[in-house]
Design an enzyme around this catalytic site. Sequence first.
Site, PDB file in Angstrom:
ATOM      1  CD1 TRP A  75     -42.547  -8.123  -8.490  1.00 17.44           C
ATOM      2  CD2 TRP A  75     -42.295  -8.737 -10.620  1.00 17.44           C
ATOM      3  NE1 TRP A  75     -41.661  -7.252  -9.068  1.00 17.44           N
ATOM      4  CE2 TRP A  75     -41.489  -7.605 -10.385  1.00 17.44           C
ATOM      5  CE3 TRP A  75     -42.287  -9.296 -11.902  1.00 17.44           C
ATOM      6  CZ2 TRP A  75     -40.681  -7.029 -11.362  1.00 17.44           C
ATOM      7  CZ3 TRP A  75     -41.491  -8.730 -12.880  1.00 17.44           C
ATOM      8  CH2 TRP A  75     -40.694  -7.611 -12.618  1.00 17.44           C
ATOM      9  CG  HIS A  76     -44.344 -11.346 -14.239  1.00 11.38           C
ATOM     10  ND1 HIS A  76     -43.823 -12.254 -13.353  1.00 11.38           N
ATOM     11  CD2 HIS A  76     -43.350 -11.072 -15.123  1.00 11.38           C
ATOM     12  CE1 HIS A  76     -42.569 -12.509 -13.689  1.00 11.38           C
ATOM     13  NE2 HIS A  76     -42.257 -11.818 -14.747  1.00 11.38           N
ATOM     14  N   GLY A  77     -48.197  -9.230 -12.801  1.00 16.56           N
ATOM     15  CA  GLY A  77     -49.422  -8.513 -13.093  1.00 16.56           C
ATOM     16  C   GLY A  77     -50.549  -8.947 -12.192  1.00 16.56           C
TER      17      GLY A  77
ATOM     18  CG  PHE B  87     -44.837  -6.876 -15.961  1.00 12.90           C
ATOM     19  CD1 PHE B  87     -46.204  -6.999 -16.141  1.00 12.90           C
ATOM     20  CD2 PHE B  87     -43.997  -7.535 -16.822  1.00 12.90           C
ATOM     21  CE1 PHE B  87     -46.716  -7.772 -17.169  1.00 12.90           C
ATOM     22  CE2 PHE B  87     -44.485  -8.321 -17.841  1.00 12.90           C
ATOM     23  CZ  PHE B  87     -45.842  -8.440 -18.026  1.00 12.90           C
TER      24      PHE B  87
END
Lengths: 377, 473
Positions: free
Chosen positions: B324-326, B473
């Site tokens: 999800w972050h990257g 993000f």
Amino acid sequence: MPSSTSSSDNAYPAVKTTFFDPEHVDRPIPARPWRGVLISALTAVILLTIGWEIYWRGKGYIPGDYKNDSGMWAHERRKATADATVVIGSSRAYYDVDVDLWEELTDVRPIQLSLEGTSARVTLSNLAEDESFHGTLIVGVTALLFFTQEGGKREDVLQYWRDETPSQRFDHRLSHILDRYLAFIDEQTRPKRQMTIAMLPLREGMKPRFDPRKLEIVTMDRNAEVWDRVMTDEVYREEAKQQWRNAFELFAPPPTPDGSPPPPMPDEAIDAVIADVNADIEKIRTRGGDVVFIQPPYDGEFAMIEDNGFPRERFWDRLLEKTDSAGVTFKDHPEMQTLYLPEWSHLGPRDAEAYTRLLAPALYAELEKKKADRTAR
Amino acid sequence: MLFNSLTFVVFFAIVVALHSAPLPWRVKKFNLLIASYLFYAAWNPPFVLLLWISTAVDWKAAQWIYNSDSKARRRLFLTLSLATNLGILGFFKYGEFLLENFQTLMAAIGVAYEPPSWSIILPVGISFYTFQTMAYSLDVYLKRAKPADSLLDFSLFVTFFPQLVAGPIVRPSQLVPQFAEPKRATPPQFYWGLGLMTIGLFEKIVLADSFLAPAADAAFGAQKALAPLDAWTGVLAFSGQIFFDFSGYSTIAIGAALCLGFALPNNFRFPYAAIGFSDFWRRWHISLSTWLRDYLYIPIGGNKKGRIRTYINLMITMLLGGLWHGAAWTFVIWGGLHGLYLAAERLLREIVPEQKWFSGWPFKLAMALLTYFLVNITWVFFRAQNFGDAMTMLASMFALAKAPEKVLYWNEIIPAFLVITGMVATHWAMRSTTKEAVIEKAPAWVIAAIWAFMLFMLVITQGSDSAFIYFQF
């Protein structure tokens, strides 16, 4: 949450839904005498800020010295269209060409797009790719930047210019208001900057870093001149020179394994740079524009480095010849060689004026001569 | 529009003035909605279209789900909502990553595939608002909540500017009801809201950007073997930078909403005082960890399907949480490490009998420091540009790197260590309390002095030019 629709599905909550994490949403407000607290805090901040402003004015900072940031460059870059006259180059072309005076002398106001610590090639390529530009490009050549790198310290302005958001543009305008009235609004006075330049002992085995001190003051349209403190404060001036020495030590090419001096830049490498430059120039000339080179003065330890490392015949003369361009180097003009460079690399404000007075007519004369040459051929 | 910009100061002053004006509640909500679109458009106007698509699809999908008695039709409409949101997210955020990995896969089986160059700009905050709107459809599908009454309220829920681009990720049931009735901050709420905004800006501009970023950027930017002091300084500085940056954003968001009379949930609770990783995730990015718990971990079975499945579910949740972050494998490794830590902690709790001295402060402090140490290992993967750089940094930290170099000067090391020491000590001291509780007891002159200090530091720091890390993000 009340239902907005009628549904037979009675599995849904019948009443207003409560929060999943009520303890995180129920925001308690500390019971304090907030009004008095805020007024006291604001009063203290105003007094402290006045003291801060007085302190930095005492150090030579002045209101009206605008932040030389990417927003300012992008603002000027947007003006560089059609038949504009544009100055590109490194800090020498930036501080030494007085744009106001140039306009006074020639009725043409150049757009100043030079970037400190950055090769002119990066902006040259950018303008060459811009179909809307067909003006006159004055390219400042600092040989040790121009021939050794495509970009440099400020090359990221191009990315900023391309991606600048509407809010960044608006922010730029607002920050100008503060710059106009407050002296302490300056990159150099920020705590982060002050921590970086604080004189602390070096760790064992580390070399001093190259970190140029503030050298210039800048007006709203990027007309820059050397800061008064560089002229009047000997200690500060020596510190500025020391930073150049740090750069020479850090960026000097390593000696060969047998200890002899590093070999000079090979001809093929020089020609490759010039070929790239020529390709960009051709694009501008095809559209009706033209390019002229300038080499502003330098002396002191810069002269030793640049004259030895970048001899005129192999670099400057070759550049003009292979690009079929006009150029004005201070080495051809004795009166430009007597100007004062407080820290070896940039002219003081009065000398920058004198240089501009000498440069403008010489440059247009060289341009005309070159055009006549080309027509005659 | 960045919170740490002059533009936001002007924007927010206008929004507060309009919100305080004697206007009907519906008009005020329209004002907030238009302000929120302007806030987002200030980055890149065309991307407002994405907000509209997300709003329209989820609004209709939730109504269709709610009005449908057929399980298949309910599932179909939920799929429409999820596919739209995940499709937008996948295209903009993971398209290039998928293409690169596909190319690598093809190369591994001997197929030379050259994908076209990918030049899509990532819309700011896309992961936040897509998760927020998905929560709405999922809540209605899972019968946790009914659809919103009004499209205006729902649109405002999707776009409410304080938390639009970097959270906290708000649940519909947390925010939509707040739009139903007129809201205006009381004077104490307004002042405390301003106080929170000051704290958040101080965290971001002064602590993260001025004191910690130089060390973290220099160490991770070097991309070579470092001396252990440099490596540790860089990693510890990043642990502080990411906390102050993100916590700063959340605190400003909460403060800005409070100034308008709205309550947003906390996103952080002094995470570096966490004892163990389940505690850490109750304190770090709370709105994401609870989202993942409620919409991923529990729906795939949580801890209800046996011991092995529990561990598998934990790993799936944390790996996806990392992604999800990257769109990079380093983020997956970051999530994977957190999953492993959580699994190991769970296992230890199962096999090690409770001891009396576990509740003593020396043991708790030791465990908190161990947790912080292990969190720092994960930050290496989070911050490094690639796996190779991360491994070089880890080797540097443990003096295993060949030909290590010193890249940090005392000018970066000293400020970083001062702030990190202060941060960890503060988190430990505040472990079981809240800012509000401490301020409630503090003398008024102390609060005024601290507030003045923070404001003065913000003035002399002159804002900062860098965006919040979590925007990407």
